[in-house]
Design a protein around this motif. Structure first.
Motif, PDB file in Angstrom:
ATOM      1  N   LEU A  58       0.834  -1.192   0.000  1.00 36.72           N
ATOM      2  CA  LEU A  58       0.000   0.000   0.000  1.00 36.72           C
ATOM      3  C   LEU A  58       0.875   1.250   0.000  1.00 36.72           C
ATOM      4  CD1 LEU A  58      -2.545  -1.081   2.754  1.00 36.72           C
ATOM      5  CD2 LEU A  58      -2.960  -1.047   0.300  1.00 36.72           C
ATOM      6  N   GLY A  59       0.293   2.336  -0.484  1.00 37.06           N
ATOM      7  CA  GLY A  59       0.982   3.609  -0.415  1.00 37.06           C
ATOM      8  C   GLY A  59       0.961   4.142   1.011  1.00 37.06           C
ATOM      9  N   SER A  60       1.701   5.211   1.274  1.00 34.50           N
ATOM     10  CA  SER A  60       1.822   5.749   2.634  1.00 34.50           C
ATOM     11  C   SER A  60       0.472   6.165   3.209  1.00 34.50           C
ATOM     12  CB  SER A  60       2.784   6.940   2.631  1.00 34.50           C
ATOM     13  OG  SER A  60       2.320   7.948   1.740  1.00 34.50           O
ATOM     14  N   ASP A  61      -0.381   6.778   2.376  1.00 33.35           N
ATOM     15  CA  ASP A  61      -1.692   7.231   2.874  1.00 33.35           C
ATOM     16  C   ASP A  61      -2.549   6.059   3.328  1.00 33.35           C
ATOM     17  OD1 ASP A  61      -1.089   9.866   2.434  1.00 33.35           O
ATOM     18  OD2 ASP A  61      -1.980   9.937   0.442  1.00 33.35           O
ATOM     19  N   LEU A  62      -2.586   4.993   2.527  1.00 38.03           N
ATOM     20  CA  LEU A  62      -3.395   3.832   2.898  1.00 38.03           C
ATOM     21  C   LEU A  62      -2.762   3.049   4.048  1.00 38.03           C
ATOM     22  CD1 LEU A  62      -4.811   2.393  -0.456  1.00 38.03           C
ATOM     23  CD2 LEU A  62      -6.019   3.592   1.355  1.00 38.03           C
ATOM     24  N   GLU A  63      -1.454   3.085   4.141  1.00 38.37           N
ATOM     25  CA  GLU A  63      -0.795   2.454   5.288  1.00 38.37           C
ATOM     26  C   GLU A  63      -1.212   3.157   6.577  1.00 38.37           C
ATOM     27  OE1 GLU A  63       0.892  -0.099   5.937  1.00 38.37           O
ATOM     28  OE2 GLU A  63       1.377  -0.892   3.956  1.00 38.37           O
ATOM     29  N   GLU A  64      -1.357   4.478   6.491  1.00 41.01           N
ATOM     30  CA  GLU A  64      -1.799   5.252   7.647  1.00 41.01           C
ATOM     31  C   GLU A  64      -3.235   4.872   8.028  1.00 41.01           C
ATOM     32  OE1 GLU A  64      -2.418   9.936   8.886  1.00 41.01           O
ATOM     33  OE2 GLU A  64      -1.096   9.418   7.220  1.00 41.01           O
ATOM     34  N   VAL A  65      -4.093   4.725   7.008  1.00 38.16           N
ATOM     35  CA  VAL A  65      -5.473   4.296   7.248  1.00 38.16           C
ATOM     36  C   VAL A  65      -5.492   2.891   7.866  1.00 38.16           C
ATOM     37  CG1 VAL A  65      -7.682   3.734   6.172  1.00 38.16           C
ATOM     38  CG2 VAL A  65      -6.387   5.716   5.371  1.00 38.16           C
ATOM     39  N   LYS A  66      -4.626   2.034   7.335  1.00 33.13           N
ATOM     40  CA  LYS A  66      -4.551   0.648   7.823  1.00 33.13           C
ATOM     41  C   LYS A  66      -4.155   0.617   9.307  1.00 33.13           C
ATOM     42  CE  LYS A  66      -2.057  -3.656   6.860  1.00 33.13           C
ATOM     43  NZ  LYS A  66      -1.116  -4.311   5.928  1.00 33.13           N
ATOM     44  N   ASN A  67      -3.164   1.398   9.686  1.00 34.60           N
ATOM     45  CA  ASN A  67      -2.713   1.434  11.079  1.00 34.60           C
ATOM     46  C   ASN A  67      -3.801   2.010  11.986  1.00 34.60           C
ATOM     47  OD1 ASN A  67      -0.206   0.393  10.354  1.00 34.60           O
ATOM     48  ND2 ASN A  67       0.676   2.409  10.023  1.00 34.60           N
ATOM     49  N   TYR A  68      -4.479   3.024  11.489  1.00 34.14           N
ATOM     50  CA  TYR A  68      -5.571   3.632  12.255  1.00 34.14           C
ATOM     51  C   TYR A  68      -6.683   2.606  12.488  1.00 34.14           C
ATOM     52  CZ  TYR A  68      -9.823   6.377  13.046  1.00 34.14           C
ATOM     53  OH  TYR A  68     -10.999   6.858  13.545  1.00 34.14           O
ATOM     54  N   CYS A  69      -7.021   1.887  11.419  1.00 34.56           N
ATOM     55  CA  CYS A  69      -8.076   0.874  11.478  1.00 34.56           C
ATOM     56  C   CYS A  69      -7.700  -0.230  12.465  1.00 34.56           C
ATOM     57  CB  CYS A  69      -8.305   0.297  10.079  1.00 34.56           C
ATOM     58  SG  CYS A  69      -9.562  -0.986   9.991  1.00 34.56           S
ATOM     59  N   LYS A  70      -6.453  -0.683  12.376  1.00 30.74           N
ATOM     60  CA  LYS A  70      -5.999  -1.785  13.233  1.00 30.74           C
ATOM     61  C   LYS A  70      -6.007  -1.388  14.703  1.00 30.74           C
ATOM     62  CE  LYS A  70      -2.312  -5.235  13.564  1.00 30.74           C
ATOM     63  NZ  LYS A  70      -2.277  -5.238  15.023  1.00 30.74           N
ATOM     64  N   SER A  71      -5.536  -0.179  14.997  1.00 31.65           N
ATOM     65  CA  SER A  71      -5.437   0.252  16.393  1.00 31.65           C
ATOM     66  C   SER A  71      -6.808   0.318  17.065  1.00 31.65           C
ATOM     67  CB  SER A  71      -4.758   1.623  16.474  1.00 31.65           C
ATOM     68  OG  SER A  71      -5.545   2.598  15.809  1.00 31.65           O
ATOM     69  N   ILE A  72      -7.830   0.700  16.306  1.00 36.34           N
ATOM     70  CA  ILE A  72      -9.179   0.781  16.869  1.00 36.34           C
ATOM     71  C   ILE A  72      -9.845  -0.590  16.901  1.00 36.34           C
ATOM     72  CG2 ILE A  72     -11.497   1.734  16.538  1.00 36.34           C
ATOM     73  CD1 ILE A  72     -10.285   4.211  15.401  1.00 36.34           C
ATOM     74  N   LEU A  73      -9.761  -1.300  15.799  1.00 36.38           N
ATOM     75  CA  LEU A  73     -10.474  -2.581  15.694  1.00 36.38           C
ATOM     76  C   LEU A  73      -9.951  -3.628  16.674  1.00 36.38           C
ATOM     77  CD1 LEU A  73     -11.054  -3.036  11.853  1.00 36.38           C
ATOM     78  CD2 LEU A  73     -12.642  -2.221  13.585  1.00 36.38           C
ATOM     79  N   ASP A  74      -8.636  -3.643  16.912  1.00 38.75           N
ATOM     80  CA  ASP A  74      -8.081  -4.640  17.834  1.00 38.75           C
ATOM     81  C   ASP A  74      -8.751  -4.546  19.198  1.00 38.75           C
ATOM     82  OD1 ASP A  74      -6.440  -5.643  15.943  1.00 38.75           O
ATOM     83  OD2 ASP A  74      -4.601  -4.717  16.668  1.00 38.75           O
TER      84      ASP A  74
END
Length: 304
Positions: A134-150
């Motif tokens: 993924l590009g940097s922007d989507l990696e940021e979205v991915k990390n945000y998603c993971k931190s909340i969903l976990d």
């Protein structure tokens, strides 16, 4: 993800190129040739018809034979002309059909590629599948998603487990209360039986011993009925306590589920915005034939 946009751009370019070579025409060369031949034959007939003036009867008959022969030849050529026209039309239809089939294939390839790419990107962001870079922007979205969903998913899992345990306890109590009510009803019937039974001996005379025995049995049943009622009341209170806890857990679960839905919608919107910017940056225009999709061809939100 860079490869996804690169491949998509190539596919769209191929589609435009395919449209650009659409020069299918009807091959009318043979038709034109026969039409010209018929025109020449008709011209000869006109010449022969004019030449009949001042001719003898025999000469006119010879000319008439020639005209008849030419007319017959024209009829045959007209039949051949219709066949050639039909063949030209069929050939044209086949070429059009083949071209349209190829065009449909190119379109479907683009549509399938977009849907598959959307699924890959979404799975990568939401489930950390790491199937693509993924590009940097989507990696940021991915990390945000993971931190909340976990956190939220763990809380949801714990609550669902607690709900299951409580519901099992409630079901067990319901079964026990049902059995106790059935036993109490049987005891009530038994007490009624001993209360109505006549304490007489073999000869029909009153028997004090039997009267005492029947009374004691009826009282024993009554005491057992009261004991069942007390147990039922106690178990019902426990059930209510468990039910109150289950109701609270249900509210907590529904709150988390709604929160997860909002998070999912928010992440979807983030992915859509990133992809929209990437398409704009690369000057990629999604063709009009592509139906509405989740990210690549998603409609813009209308501000209320």
């Amino acid at each position: 993800m860079e490869n996804i946009f690169k491949e998509l751009k190539e596919k769209i370019a191929n589609y435009k190129e395919f449209l650009g070579v659409n020069t299918i025409e009807v091959d009318s060369s043979e038709v034109s040739k026969i039409e010209n031949e018929i025109k020449i034959l008709k011209s000869k007939i006109d010449e022969l018809t004019v030449s009949m003036e001042g001719k003898t009867k025999i000469e006119k008959m010879k000319i008439t034979l020639n005209v008849s022969s030419l007319e017959s030849e024209i009829t045959l050529k007209e039949m051949d002309l219709e066949e050639k026209k039909e063949k030209a039309k069929n050939d044209y239809d086949k070429k059009v059909k083949s071209h349209n089939s190829g065009l449909d294939s190119v379109k479907k390839d683009i549509e399938d590629f977009i849907i598959n790419s959307e699924n890959k990107i979404e799975n990568n962001v939401k489930s950390s599948s790491n199937s693509i870079l993924l590009g940097s922007d989507l990696e940021e979205v991915k990390n945000y998603c993971k931190s909340i969903l976990d956190i939220e998913l763990k809380n949801l899992k714990d609550i669902v487990s607690e709900e299951k345990n409580l519901n099992q306890k409630i079901d067990t109590i319901n079964d026990e209360i049902k059995e106790l009510r059935e036993r109490r009803m049987n005891l009530v019937n038994e007490a009624d039986y001993w209360g109505r039974k006549n304490p007489t001996n073999f000869w029909g005379d009153w028997d004090d011993d039997k009267a005492e025995e029947y009374r004691e049995k009826a009282e024993d049943c009554g005491e057992e009925v009261n004991r069942c009622s007390d147990i039922i009341i106690s178990k019902a209170k426990n059930k209510n306590l468990f039910q109150n806890e289950a109701d609270k857990l249900k509210i907590k679960r529904e709150t988390i589920e709604n929160k997860l839905k909002v998070i999912d919608e928010m992440v979807n919107e983030m992915i859509k915005e990133v992809i929209k910017e990437e398409l704009k940056k690369r000057e990629i225009m999604i063709p009009s034939f592509v139906p509405v999709t989740k990210y690549f061809n998603a409609p813009d939100e209308i501000e209320e």
